[in-house]
Design a protein around this motif. Structure first.
Motif, PDB file in Angstrom:
ATOM      1  N   UNK A 129      38.704  41.877  49.292  1.00 25.10           N
ATOM      2  CA  UNK A 129      37.258  42.046  49.163  1.00 25.10           C
ATOM      3  C   UNK A 129      36.511  41.852  50.475  1.00 25.10           C
ATOM      4  N   UNK A 130      37.226  41.479  51.543  1.00 27.76           N
ATOM      5  CA  UNK A 130      36.606  41.482  52.871  1.00 27.76           C
ATOM      6  C   UNK A 130      36.318  42.904  53.327  1.00 27.76           C
ATOM      7  N   UNK A 131      37.055  43.873  52.747  1.00 26.36           N
ATOM      8  CA  UNK A 131      36.947  45.253  53.210  1.00 26.36           C
ATOM      9  C   UNK A 131      36.500  46.252  52.153  1.00 26.36           C
ATOM     10  N   UNK A 132      36.724  45.950  50.874  1.00 28.38           N
ATOM     11  CA  UNK A 132      36.474  46.967  49.847  1.00 28.38           C
ATOM     12  C   UNK A 132      36.307  46.303  48.481  1.00 28.38           C
ATOM     13  N   UNK A 133      35.631  46.969  47.575  1.00 29.69           N
ATOM     14  CA  UNK A 133      35.522  46.474  46.205  1.00 29.69           C
ATOM     15  C   UNK A 133      36.718  46.955  45.387  1.00 29.69           C
ATOM     16  N   UNK A 134      36.941  46.308  44.273  1.00 30.86           N
ATOM     17  CA  UNK A 134      38.070  46.686  43.421  1.00 30.86           C
ATOM     18  C   UNK A 134      37.927  48.116  42.914  1.00 30.86           C
ATOM     19  N   UNK A 135      36.743  48.498  42.487  1.00 33.67           N
ATOM     20  CA  UNK A 135      36.531  49.849  41.949  1.00 33.67           C
ATOM     21  C   UNK A 135      36.725  50.910  43.030  1.00 33.67           C
ATOM     22  N   UNK A 136      36.225  50.619  44.240  1.00 28.72           N
ATOM     23  CA  UNK A 136      36.388  51.590  45.325  1.00 28.72           C
ATOM     24  C   UNK A 136      37.856  51.710  45.733  1.00 28.72           C
ATOM     25  N   UNK A 137      38.573  50.580  45.712  1.00 28.50           N
ATOM     26  CA  UNK A 137      40.005  50.623  46.020  1.00 28.50           C
ATOM     27  C   UNK A 137      40.746  51.453  44.981  1.00 28.50           C
ATOM     28  N   UNK A 138      40.392  51.286  43.731  1.00 23.39           N
ATOM     29  CA  UNK A 138      41.044  52.038  42.666  1.00 23.39           C
ATOM     30  C   UNK A 138      40.860  53.546  42.875  1.00 23.39           C
ATOM     31  N   UNK A 139      39.653  53.952  43.240  1.00 24.20           N
ATOM     32  CA  UNK A 139      39.376  55.376  43.489  1.00 24.20           C
ATOM     33  C   UNK A 139      40.168  55.874  44.695  1.00 24.20           C
ATOM     34  N   UNK A 192      40.182  40.219  40.995  1.00 21.68           N
ATOM     35  CA  UNK A 192      40.403  41.185  42.069  1.00 21.68           C
ATOM     36  C   UNK A 192      41.678  42.004  41.893  1.00 21.68           C
ATOM     37  N   UNK A 193      42.320  41.942  40.734  1.00 18.39           N
ATOM     38  CA  UNK A 193      43.638  42.546  40.543  1.00 18.39           C
ATOM     39  C   UNK A 193      43.564  43.979  40.028  1.00 18.39           C
ATOM     40  N   UNK A 242      39.293  35.619  51.847  1.00 19.82           N
ATOM     41  CA  UNK A 242      38.419  36.592  51.189  1.00 19.82           C
ATOM     42  C   UNK A 242      37.369  35.888  50.330  1.00 19.82           C
ATOM     43  N   UNK A 243      37.778  34.862  49.608  1.00 15.99           N
ATOM     44  CA  UNK A 243      36.827  34.118  48.775  1.00 15.99           C
ATOM     45  C   UNK A 243      35.774  33.406  49.626  1.00 15.99           C
ATOM     46  N   UNK A 244      36.159  33.014  50.853  1.00 16.49           N
ATOM     47  CA  UNK A 244      35.241  32.333  51.767  1.00 16.49           C
ATOM     48  C   UNK A 244      34.438  33.316  52.609  1.00 16.49           C
ATOM     49  N   UNK A 245      34.685  34.613  52.420  1.00 18.75           N
ATOM     50  CA  UNK A 245      33.970  35.685  53.120  1.00 18.75           C
ATOM     51  C   UNK A 245      34.054  35.538  54.636  1.00 18.75           C
ATOM     52  N   UNK A 246      35.214  35.035  55.088  1.00 22.00           N
ATOM     53  CA  UNK A 246      35.473  34.859  56.527  1.00 22.00           C
ATOM     54  C   UNK A 246      34.568  33.816  57.172  1.00 22.00           C
ATOM     55  N   UNK A 247      33.963  32.965  56.376  1.00 25.73           N
ATOM     56  CA  UNK A 247      33.062  31.923  56.904  1.00 25.73           C
ATOM     57  C   UNK A 247      33.694  30.555  56.684  1.00 25.73           C
TER      58      UNK A 247
END
Length: 397
Positions: free
Chosen positions: A153-163, A180-181, A239-244
């Motif tokens: 999720x740092x780079x893409x959403x689950x739905x967009x990855x699926x597409x 996120x699976x 990813x859960x920490x959003x790189x912070x």
């Protein structure tokens, strides 16, 4: 389905390396598949899936063929008979009697440890520890593991990855229980996809994906993953920490941390550093340091036999006893890296209470004034994925 000579020989070669040379099945299959570039996707799938299946049912197949030592062609023959596949008129299959195999199979059905294909000691240990539940878990552990992806999720959403994956002819479906699976509709090699090379996902079992969220991290925190290995859960935490914030990924093996660094670059993780545990001083220097501490400790791996079926033939009761001592050592020596008020998660991919809740109970008996148990969670193979245990503790002082 018809057997082909070259792919059948590939299976036999793999079995010899796994049982004869005592090598790990995943590495063996990877090596065998690389040796013949003429094999197509169907051939490669046959070799991988048939090898794993014979490894999974090794004891049963030996029983129904009365195979000795390295008679791996007999095991392949029995596998074919039980899958209703015609045997070619090859010299290796001379003397194979279909009726005898089916008769001995019916006889094997009377004995759980044979029909479910596990060593005596393992069947006895698990029945002793989990009782009747072992029947359900053992049966589930002999099922083929699903291939599960974790969206980065740092780079893409689950739905967009699926597409995006669908455009690369990789069909997936979502599972409401896992944030996120994505689950593959059918087994296929996803490592050659552009989506993988671009770091948009990792292959990670769904139950394993429970652990990072269970730690309750937030962006900006200081987190230590003290048994990081190659870092699947470390990357999930990032990813859960959003790189912070900051993640310190630790392990006793440098090559695992090197692999984690490579994976982190692909995933776009920028809030992580690796640190080799060279001695107890490495841990001591980080005392009272972390808001969150993950101890995904070494274990028997009995919860992941679906994907590592060769492990049941390599494990021993002596190894499990040794690893339980190591688990308690890690708990007691590493726990003070988390700050007072911070949270610690202990996790394993085992289904044995002696590696799981009993370890936490023993730990708390000695440290009841320092830590309290907040929550435990069990993911069982019979629920559809791998077997995992996790316990979240709060440090009081």
């Amino acid at each position: 389905m018809r057997l082909h000579r070259s792919t059948s020989e590939g299976v036999i070669q793999a079995l010899d390396a796994i049982f004869g040379a005592k090598k790990y099945a995943d590495k063996v299959i990877e090596k065998v598949l690389k040796q013949n570039p003429k094999w197509g996707a169907r051939d490669r799938r046959f070799i991988a899936e048939t090898t794993y299946d014979i490894v999974r049912w090794y004891r049963l197949l030996r029983r129904v063929t009365e195979a000795k030592g390295d008679e791996y062609w007999k095991l392949l023959a029995a596998w074919c008979v039980l899958h209703e596949i015609d045997l070619p008129m090859w010299d290796e299959f001379k003397g194979i009697k279909r009726d005898s195999i089916k008769s001995l199979y019916k006889e094997a059905e009377k004995t759980r440890k044979i029909i479910e294909s596990v060593p005596d000691w393992l069947d006895e240990l698990c029945e002793r520890e989990i009782g009747r539940q072992w029947n359900h878990e053992l049966h589930a552990l002999n099922e083929e593991a699903a291939v599960v992806l974790r969206t980065n999720t740092l780079k893409i959403s689950k739905r967009d990855l699926q597409k995006l994956l669908a455009e690369e002819n990789v069909e997936t479906h979502v599972h409401d229980q896992f944030q996120d699976a994505l689950l593959l509709e059918e087994r296929q090699n996803v490592f050659g996809t552009s989506a993988f090379k671009d770091g948009l996902f990792e292959v990670q079992d769904a139950a394993s994906q429970f652990i990072a969220p269970f730690l309750q991290v937030e962006p900006g925190m200081r987190v230590i993953d003290a048994c990081a290995g190659a870092g699947g859960k470390t990357l999930h935490l990032a990813a859960l920490m959003k790189n912070k914030g900051r993640i310190i990924a630790m392990d006793v093996e440098q090559y695992k941390l090197d692999e984690l660094q490579r994976r982190a670059r692909r995933a776009g993780v920028s809030n992580m550093e690796t640190r080799l545990i060279e001695s107890s001083k490495t841990v001591k220097r980080l005392e009272d340091n972390a808001d969150r501490l993950l101890l995904d400790v070494p274990c028997s791996g009995l919860g992941v036999l679906k994907r590592n079926p060769d492990a049941k033939w390599k494990l021993s009761i002596e190894f499990i006893d040794k690893v339980k001592d190591l688990q308690q050592h890690i708990l007691n020596d590493y726990c003070l890296m988390v700050k007072p008020g911070g949270l610690l998660v202990y996790s394993t991919c085992s289904i044995l209470p002696s590696e799981n809740d009993q370890q936490i109970k023993k730990f708390l008996e000695n440290r009841r004034d320092e830590f309290e148990l907040q929550e435990e969670k069990h993911a069982l193979p019979s629920e559809g994925f791998d077997g995992f245990y996790m316990a979240r503790l709060k440090r009081l002082k």
